[in-house]
Structure formats: C-alpha cells, structure tokens
Scaffold this motif. Structure first.
Motif, mmCIF file in Angstrom:
data_model
loop_
_atom_site.group_PDB
_atom_site.id
_atom_site.type_symbol
_atom_site.label_atom_id
_atom_site.label_comp_id
_atom_site.label_asym_id
_atom_site.label_seq_id
_atom_site.Cartn_x
_atom_site.Cartn_y
_atom_site.Cartn_z
ATOM 1 N N UNK A 165 -25.773 112.403 52.353
ATOM 2 C CA UNK A 165 -24.829 111.234 52.442
ATOM 3 C C UNK A 165 -23.812 111.232 51.317
ATOM 4 N N UNK A 166 -22.517 111.004 51.467
ATOM 5 C CA UNK A 166 -21.457 110.664 50.244
ATOM 6 C C UNK A 166 -20.340 109.786 50.999
ATOM 7 N N UNK A 167 -19.492 109.367 49.870
ATOM 8 C CA UNK A 167 -18.507 108.620 50.437
ATOM 9 C C UNK A 167 -17.265 109.725 50.640
ATOM 10 N N UNK A 168 -16.878 110.637 49.633
ATOM 11 C CA UNK A 168 -15.900 111.658 49.912
ATOM 12 C C UNK A 168 -16.395 112.941 49.536
ATOM 13 N N UNK A 169 -15.739 113.858 50.283
ATOM 14 C CA UNK A 169 -15.889 115.313 50.224
ATOM 15 C C UNK A 169 -14.410 115.840 49.711
ATOM 16 N N UNK A 170 -14.251 116.580 48.489
ATOM 17 C CA UNK A 170 -13.081 116.871 48.093
ATOM 18 C C UNK A 170 -12.973 118.507 48.167
ATOM 19 N N UNK A 171 -13.514 118.978 47.078
ATOM 20 C CA UNK A 171 -13.455 120.645 46.928
ATOM 21 C C UNK A 171 -14.772 121.166 47.884
ATOM 22 N N UNK A 172 -15.945 120.257 47.839
ATOM 23 C CA UNK A 172 -16.971 120.595 48.343
ATOM 24 C C UNK A 172 -18.138 120.907 47.552
ATOM 25 N N UNK A 173 -17.819 121.196 45.994
ATOM 26 C CA UNK A 173 -18.597 121.940 45.190
ATOM 27 C C UNK A 173 -20.050 121.253 44.951
ATOM 28 N N UNK A 174 -19.910 119.920 45.039
ATOM 29 C CA UNK A 174 -20.857 118.997 44.582
ATOM 30 C C UNK A 174 -21.950 119.132 45.779
ATOM 31 N N UNK A 175 -21.530 118.741 46.929
ATOM 32 C CA UNK A 175 -22.385 118.967 48.183
ATOM 33 C C UNK A 175 -22.788 120.421 48.307
ATOM 34 N N UNK A 176 -22.128 121.365 48.042
ATOM 35 C CA UNK A 176 -22.783 122.870 48.190
ATOM 36 C C UNK A 176 -23.614 123.114 47.114
ATOM 37 N N UNK A 177 -23.494 122.424 45.776
ATOM 38 C CA UNK A 177 -24.591 122.668 44.908
ATOM 39 C C UNK A 177 -25.781 121.827 45.268
ATOM 40 N N UNK A 178 -25.612 120.809 45.840
ATOM 41 C CA UNK A 178 -26.853 119.939 46.299
ATOM 42 C C UNK A 178 -27.495 120.796 47.235
ATOM 43 N N UNK A 179 -26.726 121.062 48.614
ATOM 44 C CA UNK A 179 -27.278 121.913 49.487
ATOM 45 C C UNK A 179 -28.137 123.199 49.176
ATOM 46 N N UNK A 180 -27.578 123.737 47.996
ATOM 47 C CA UNK A 180 -28.333 124.887 47.359
ATOM 48 C C UNK A 180 -29.585 124.753 46.779
#
Length: 254
Positions: A218-233
């Motif tokens: 869960x997050x407020x904003x997805x911009x480039x997706x790098x943060x979410x990608x790193x957490x998913x990895x």
C-alpha cells in the motif's frame, strides 16, 4: 503482530451512524468537500462522480497502471513487456494530477490525516471493481526510514493501509517490511539515479510471514515505480508468491 479492528471510539461512532445519528455527527464534526469546498462531506457526490466515477475510468496496464489506449484493454504496456517489474499487479484509484495531487500533498505534508480514510475508501472501490482480482493475504505499507518518520510524525502509507485493511477484511502487518537505508525522496532524485537511490533499501524481518503468500503493498503515490519495484523484489526474494500494489494515485508518464 497482525492488526485487528479496534473498538472504542471508532465503534461508538459507527454505532451512532447505524442508529441514525449521522446528522448529529455532521453537526459536531463539520466537513467540506476537499476538492470543491461544498459543505457536508469530505468528497461531495459531484466530485466523486467527476474524478472517480465511471466516466473517469481509463484503460490501464494491469502490471504498472500506466494509461493505455482503449483498444489495449487487458494488455501490458510496452515497458512492462520489455522489462517486467518484480510486482505482478498495480491497482490505483486515480491519476496523480490536478486537483487530486493537492489532496495527496495535504495528507503527505500537511498533516491532514482525515484524508487517509477517504483515500482508503476510494482505493477499496477500485480494488473491488477490478475483475478477477484476488485479494492479498496480507497488506504491507511502504515503510519510511526512521529519520523521515520522525520528521513527518506518521507514515501516510500506513494511515491509508489501516482503514483499507479493515474495509477489505485483509490482515495488516505494519512492520512486515523495514527500510534499512535512509534514501533521498525519489521525487527529488534525477530519473537516471532513482534505481541506485533505492537499491537495497528494504529488509523483511520475518520471512515466514511472506513465504508462499500474496502480499498487497500500500502506498499513496506511484511515480516511476522504482520504490515499489524494489520492495516487491525484496518480498519475492523472501518467498512471496505474488505482490500487488494498491496505490491511491498514479503519476501519468511524461
């Protein structure tokens, strides 16, 4: 420890609403639409229809939620086909664009925490309206580092995740992931430096909670997706079977 629904104040307010006390509560707790300032509700019906109704819905890549042509319903975007991200699904309530971006900024930096349940409700609606989507077994807010958490005083992702978990009936683990490296805000980093900035930022203290499970981030904003990608990895390396992003707003590509 898994979060459980709280009773007490929340339960009392819910009971009053159920018993027809909504008018009394509105008098005690006056509200105005966060978008147009019309009185009565935090999001008035007209703004809800304009920005979150059927006419506002657009076709998105099921993997990263970037907009697609109407003819590409259900198809991955070119970027996700060429370089598939570590996460499997991204669901969003809206684009991060005027005037909705101002709401996100008010929650994130303006301490307007009353917006978090609204974001959660709108995101819940987007999740439940997604055909064929299976709810995660566990929700994980994107963690802040200790320094930024101390500066802000709260994690906006967690503030959204709490009511979202209750409304979806999904368990919430606020500390499922931990940010082990303080990083510069991705929005302040040049696009070509964002991957390096976020690399190795997360850890999973208890892999047993993750192994073989579908995790909703869960997050407020997805911009480039790098943060979410790193957490998913990171979650995948610890055995997660699937990672789905549940994000209030998606920054459109420039």
């Amino acid at each position: 420890m898994l979060a459980t629904p709280r009773i007490g104040t929340v339960g009392t307010i819910a009971a009053l609403l159920h018993q027809g006390g909504s008018a009394l509560l509105r008098g005690l707790l006056p509200a105005s639409c966060a978008l147009c300032a019309a009185s009565g509700e935090l999001l008035c019906p007209a703004c809800a229809a304009q920005f979150f109704g059927a006419e506002a819905a657009i076709v998105r890549c099921p993997r990263c939620a970037n907009p697609l042509p109407d003819t590409d319903q259900g198809q991955l975007c070119g970027a996700c086909r060429v370089e598939p991200p570590a996460f499997d699904v991204t669901l969003v309530a809206a684009d991060y664009a005027m005037p909705l971006d101002q709401l996100v900024l008010q929650l994130k930096f303006g301490h307007r925490l009353a917006l978090a349940p609204l974001f959660a409700r709108l995101l819940r609606d987007a999740v439940l309206q997604q055909p064929g989507f299976t709810l995660p077994a566990l929700l994980c807010p994107v963690p802040l580092g200790p320094r930024r958490l101390a500066e802000r005083g709260y994690n906006q992702a967690l503030e959204i995740a709490r009511p979202l978990a209750r409304s979806l009936g999904v368990a919430l683990h606020p500390r499922l992931a931990r940010r082990v490296h303080e990083t510069a805000a991705q929005s302040s980093v040049a696009p070509e430096q964002r991957l390096h900035n976020i690399a190795g930022a997360f850890a999973i203290p208890d892999a047993a909670l993750v192994q073989g499970r579908h995790i909703g981030v869960v997050d407020d904003v997805m911009t480039s997706g790098r943060t979410l990608n790193e957490l998913a990895a990171t979650l995948k390396r610890h055995g997660a079977a699937q990672v789905s992003n549940l994000v209030f707003a998606r920054t459109p590509p420039h």
